[in-house]
Design an enzyme around this catalytic site. Sequence first.
Site, PDB file in Angstrom:
ATOM      1  N   TYR A  10      -6.297   6.910   3.827  1.00  0.00           N
ATOM      2  CA  TYR A  10      -6.470   5.864   2.819  1.00  0.00           C
ATOM      3  C   TYR A  10      -5.771   4.569   3.231  1.00  0.00           C
ATOM      4  O   TYR A  10      -6.375   3.482   3.229  1.00  0.00           O
ATOM      5  CB  TYR A  10      -5.926   6.292   1.435  1.00  0.00           C
ATOM      6  CG  TYR A  10      -5.697   5.067   0.609  1.00  0.00           C
ATOM      7  CD1 TYR A  10      -6.782   4.379   0.067  1.00  0.00           C
ATOM      8  CD2 TYR A  10      -4.430   4.496   0.471  1.00  0.00           C
ATOM      9  CE1 TYR A  10      -6.619   3.184  -0.599  1.00  0.00           C
ATOM     10  CE2 TYR A  10      -4.258   3.303  -0.198  1.00  0.00           C
ATOM     11  CZ  TYR A  10      -5.349   2.656  -0.732  1.00  0.00           C
ATOM     12  OH  TYR A  10      -5.181   1.463  -1.365  1.00  0.00           O
ATOM     13  N   ASP A  29      -9.104   6.267  -2.412  1.00  0.00           N
ATOM     14  CA  ASP A  29      -7.954   6.769  -3.163  1.00  0.00           C
ATOM     15  C   ASP A  29      -8.470   7.464  -4.425  1.00  0.00           C
ATOM     16  O   ASP A  29      -9.668   7.712  -4.557  1.00  0.00           O
ATOM     17  CB  ASP A  29      -7.018   5.609  -3.507  1.00  0.00           C
ATOM     18  CG  ASP A  29      -7.635   4.710  -4.562  1.00  0.00           C
ATOM     19  OD1 ASP A  29      -8.874   4.673  -4.660  1.00  0.00           O
ATOM     20  OD2 ASP A  29      -6.875   4.060  -5.305  1.00  0.00           O
ATOM     21  N   GLU A  36       0.823  -1.211   0.000  1.00  0.00           N
ATOM     22  CA  GLU A  36       0.000   0.000   0.000  1.00  0.00           C
ATOM     23  C   GLU A  36       0.855   1.258   0.000  1.00  0.00           C
ATOM     24  O   GLU A  36       0.507   2.247  -0.635  1.00  0.00           O
ATOM     25  CB  GLU A  36      -0.952   0.006   1.202  1.00  0.00           C
ATOM     26  CG  GLU A  36      -2.080  -1.011   1.096  1.00  0.00           C
ATOM     27  CD  GLU A  36      -2.956  -0.822  -0.135  1.00  0.00           C
ATOM     28  OE1 GLU A  36      -2.936   0.270  -0.717  1.00  0.00           O
ATOM     29  OE2 GLU A  36      -3.627  -1.784  -0.517  1.00  0.00           O
TER      30      GLU A  36
END
Length: 336
Positions: free
Chosen positions: A124, A142, A44
């Site tokens: 996020y 996102d 991520e």
Amino acid sequence: MDEETLDKQTAESIRTSLVTWFRENCRELPWRELDDPYAVWVSEVMLQQTQVATVIDYFNRWMEAFPTLQDLADAELDDVLGLWAGLGYYRRARMLHEASQSLRETGMPTTHAELLEVKGIGAYTAGAISSIAFGIAVPAVDGNVKRVVARLFALEDVWTSKGEGKVWEIAEELVDPESPGDFNEGMMELGATICRPKNPKCLLCPVRESCQAFALGTPETYPEPKPRKKPKKQTTRVVAHRRDDEVYVVRAEDGGLLGGLWGFPSSDAQSEDAPSDPVGEVVHVFSHIRMTYELHESSETPEFPQMEGRWVPIRDLGDLPMSVAMKKVAALLSMG
DNA sequence: AACTCGGGGTC
DNA sequence: GACCCAGAGTT
């Protein structure tokens, strides 16, 4: 969320269609095969402002070098940045490294609130790790999700704080409490492969029937494009110091542009006089700066007193990290 | 709310 | 060229 925007039946329809579609069509990506919260975290962070296709090789090399959080905590910063070199936004790597050291004893946080406190994990990324690695039903918004939600509900404004807040509210109501990870990944996968910025493939979209922008016939016009500024023009003078047959480079100070990476010593080209006539120029465009690097050569060795590990022949750089920008400058030298 | 942080894919 | 990418931290 007000019910005029999203009723419960519409929400349920979207989440079941999306999750079903995702499970049948998801791409095989390396971080999806590991079932490891640390791997989810690494992926991520690498994926922040970086496309999937770019990340895959970096992720595989990283996991081979640092298979666990403890391995990362034990690693040297140079090795960490070396594996990151070329990905950009190098602060991401530094924060990941620092965070791994602060979590060495406790391991990965397992709640949304704790994840949010980790350096480099924002709204996020906390949502993504929570839902994908731990099955917690929280949204993860996102750029892809902003676009998908904007089209589903015909929202133009998603870039102001108000518009972004609206998207988070909708995403919170929409997220599938049974499979939040698949739902969030599905929204992003949909945005990346079907609901693209240009030429969306609406005929293949699993939630086409719930999409207001599709119904209006102008899906591409949602959302409004993000306002962008032109990169400012700037010139940096860099010097290639030669001694014997070697060219030397240094490590840039942490914190600034390309901080922590190796390259030619540089100075602002604004005020002082140039040390010599430039032997070449390259232009490198960053997100906010259009930089001209003006290369000079020097046989002087003014800073060489601090030779211990600080000045390194470019030939001996090995795995030490150098930015793409400085590699462009270095390429000037071999063109002679 | 604006600014700082890279580099590459894609049209 | 323009636009965007599984954004976050600082001011």
